[in-house]
Design a protein around this motif. Structure first.
Motif, mmCIF file in Angstrom:
data_model
loop_
_atom_site.group_PDB
_atom_site.id
_atom_site.type_symbol
_atom_site.label_atom_id
_atom_site.label_comp_id
_atom_site.label_asym_id
_atom_site.label_seq_id
_atom_site.Cartn_x
_atom_site.Cartn_y
_atom_site.Cartn_z
ATOM 1 N N ILE A 286 0.858 -0.921 0.129
ATOM 2 C CA ILE A 286 0.028 0.046 -0.095
ATOM 3 C C ILE A 286 0.743 1.124 -0.095
ATOM 4 O O ILE A 286 0.457 2.149 -0.624
ATOM 5 N N GLY A 287 1.953 1.147 0.851
ATOM 6 C CA GLY A 287 2.984 2.376 0.780
ATOM 7 C C GLY A 287 3.137 2.809 -0.606
ATOM 8 O O GLY A 287 3.497 4.031 -1.026
ATOM 9 N N VAL A 288 3.766 1.878 -1.330
ATOM 10 C CA VAL A 288 4.244 1.957 -2.714
ATOM 11 C C VAL A 288 3.189 2.618 -3.782
ATOM 12 O O VAL A 288 3.417 3.437 -4.365
ATOM 13 N N LYS A 289 2.002 2.196 -3.663
ATOM 14 C CA LYS A 289 0.929 2.497 -4.154
ATOM 15 C C LYS A 289 0.629 3.990 -4.068
ATOM 16 O O LYS A 289 0.413 4.906 -4.921
ATOM 17 N N ILE A 290 0.479 4.227 -2.849
ATOM 18 C CA ILE A 290 0.087 5.656 -2.451
ATOM 19 C C ILE A 290 1.134 6.804 -2.803
ATOM 20 O O ILE A 290 0.854 7.926 -3.214
ATOM 21 N N LYS A 291 2.460 6.306 -2.730
ATOM 22 C CA LYS A 291 3.231 6.926 -3.168
ATOM 23 C C LYS A 291 3.396 7.186 -4.713
ATOM 24 O O LYS A 291 3.708 8.375 -5.369
ATOM 25 N N ASP A 292 3.390 6.230 -5.405
ATOM 26 C CA ASP A 292 3.275 6.192 -6.823
ATOM 27 C C ASP A 292 2.203 7.108 -7.329
ATOM 28 O O ASP A 292 2.439 7.967 -8.220
ATOM 29 N N ALA A 293 0.954 7.013 -6.692
ATOM 30 C CA ALA A 293 -0.115 7.778 -7.060
ATOM 31 C C ALA A 293 0.006 9.231 -6.777
ATOM 32 O O ALA A 293 -0.275 9.940 -7.312
ATOM 33 N N ARG A 294 0.829 9.585 -5.793
ATOM 34 C CA ARG A 294 1.135 10.958 -5.500
ATOM 35 C C ARG A 294 1.884 11.256 -6.622
ATOM 36 O O ARG A 294 1.739 12.722 -6.759
ATOM 37 N N LEU A 295 2.900 10.914 -6.673
ATOM 38 C CA LEU A 295 3.890 11.335 -7.734
ATOM 39 C C LEU A 295 3.245 11.553 -9.032
ATOM 40 O O LEU A 295 3.723 12.590 -9.843
ATOM 41 N N ALA A 296 2.334 10.493 -9.602
ATOM 42 C CA ALA A 296 1.702 10.599 -10.625
ATOM 43 C C ALA A 296 0.765 11.874 -10.863
ATOM 44 O O ALA A 296 0.509 12.492 -11.790
ATOM 45 N N SER A 297 0.290 12.387 -9.615
ATOM 46 C CA SER A 297 -0.560 13.424 -9.482
ATOM 47 C C SER A 297 0.268 14.808 -9.201
ATOM 48 O O SER A 297 -0.181 15.815 -9.412
ATOM 49 N N ASN A 298 1.830 14.614 -9.427
ATOM 50 C CA ASN A 298 2.520 15.969 -9.243
ATOM 51 C C ASN A 298 2.188 16.604 -7.815
ATOM 52 O O ASN A 298 2.039 17.770 -8.007
ATOM 53 N N LEU A 299 2.011 15.897 -6.734
ATOM 54 C CA LEU A 299 1.972 16.476 -5.676
ATOM 55 C C LEU A 299 2.855 16.203 -4.714
ATOM 56 O O LEU A 299 3.616 14.826 -4.760
ATOM 57 N N THR A 300 3.440 17.262 -3.862
ATOM 58 C CA THR A 300 4.285 16.838 -2.987
ATOM 59 C C THR A 300 3.689 16.216 -1.448
ATOM 60 O O THR A 300 2.508 16.368 -1.277
ATOM 61 N N GLN A 301 4.471 15.661 -0.884
ATOM 62 C CA GLN A 301 4.092 15.298 0.656
ATOM 63 C C GLN A 301 3.476 16.666 1.390
ATOM 64 O O GLN A 301 2.470 16.226 2.061
ATOM 65 N N GLU A 302 4.249 17.518 1.285
ATOM 66 C CA GLU A 302 3.557 18.818 2.072
ATOM 67 C C GLU A 302 2.172 19.026 1.646
ATOM 68 O O GLU A 302 1.254 19.349 2.300
ATOM 69 N N GLN A 303 1.918 19.010 0.221
ATOM 70 C CA GLN A 303 0.362 19.402 -0.394
ATOM 71 C C GLN A 303 -0.367 18.267 0.184
ATOM 72 O O GLN A 303 -1.532 18.614 0.273
#
Length: 219
Positions: free
Chosen positions: A3-20
């Motif tokens: 799940i961790g890899v999936k949500i990270k990949d989804a975040r990067l694909a959305s061009n969002l930072t962890q702060e956002q």
């Protein structure tokens, strides 16, 4: 893929930072980092929010490449979901107990602490102010918390009935005792109580909607 890899990949694909992401979800950046690194798991509420935030389906986040849900995370998700449901049920129970406590106290006060000269003052204080105010506030909190889902709207009928019974068990009962006859409840009071409750539920639902909108990402 966990799940961790999936949500990270989804975040990067959305061009969002962890702060956002942290700002959109109302959590800390460290929490997002811990999820993506597999140190902790997101609960069901945040998984749904991330699904909307990243514009991906829940199936994509919750299922593996072979379309099999991860056993460890599934167990955690079920546990967290049950915890949320239990908290909601407890909150609803507390709200209704508070209402019933005030409702019962108003009836007791009428028969123990008032006489004929105090009847009008009682009516103004309890039936026309305290009970309607309590009904409104409790209903507002139910709507704001979105407790009971769509069933919450039916609770206004219950509040209306209790408001009618409060009048019937006080003024109407006293008149029946005084004149030795039985009268039917004033159903108009049930409608009044239901309207007060429905108003509280509506305002609470609007507040809940506005708060949910504020959690949407700022793109």
């Amino acid at each position: 893929m966990d799940i961790g890899v999936k949500i990270k990949d989804a975040r990067l694909a959305s061009n969002l930072t962890q702060e956002q992401v942290a700002e959109a979800l109302g959590i800390s950046r460290q929490t997002v980092s811990n999820w993506e690194n597999g140190k902790t798991y997101p609960d069901i509420i945040n998984v749904i929010k991330m699904s909307d935030l990243y514009h991906v389906s829940l199936d994509h986040l919750l299922k593996g490449e072979k379309q099999e849900k991860e056993p460890d995370y599934l167990d955690y998700l079920e546990e967290s979901t049950n915890t949320v449901k239990s908290k909601h049920k407890l909150s609803v129970l507390i709200l209704f107990m508070v209402y019933l406590g005030i409702w019962a106290a108003s009836l007791i006060a009428f028969w123990i602490f008032t006489d004929s000269s105090d009847a009008m003052g009682y009516g103004i204080m309890f039936l026309w102010v305290l009970l309607p105010a309590t009904t409104f506030v409790v209903s507002l909190l139910i709507g704001k918390g979105n407790y009971m889902g769509n069933w919450k709207w039916l609770s206004s009928l219950g509040f209306g009935i209790f408001y009618m019974l409060a009048e019937y068990a006080t003024f109407s009962a006293a008149n029946m005792v005084a004149f030795g006859k039985v009268n039917l409840p004033e159903f108009g009071t049930a409608l009044a109580g239901a309207v007060v409750s429905f108003s509280g539920l509506g305002i609470g639902a609007v507040i809940n909607f506005i708060q949910s909108k504020r959690t949407k990402p700022r793109r």
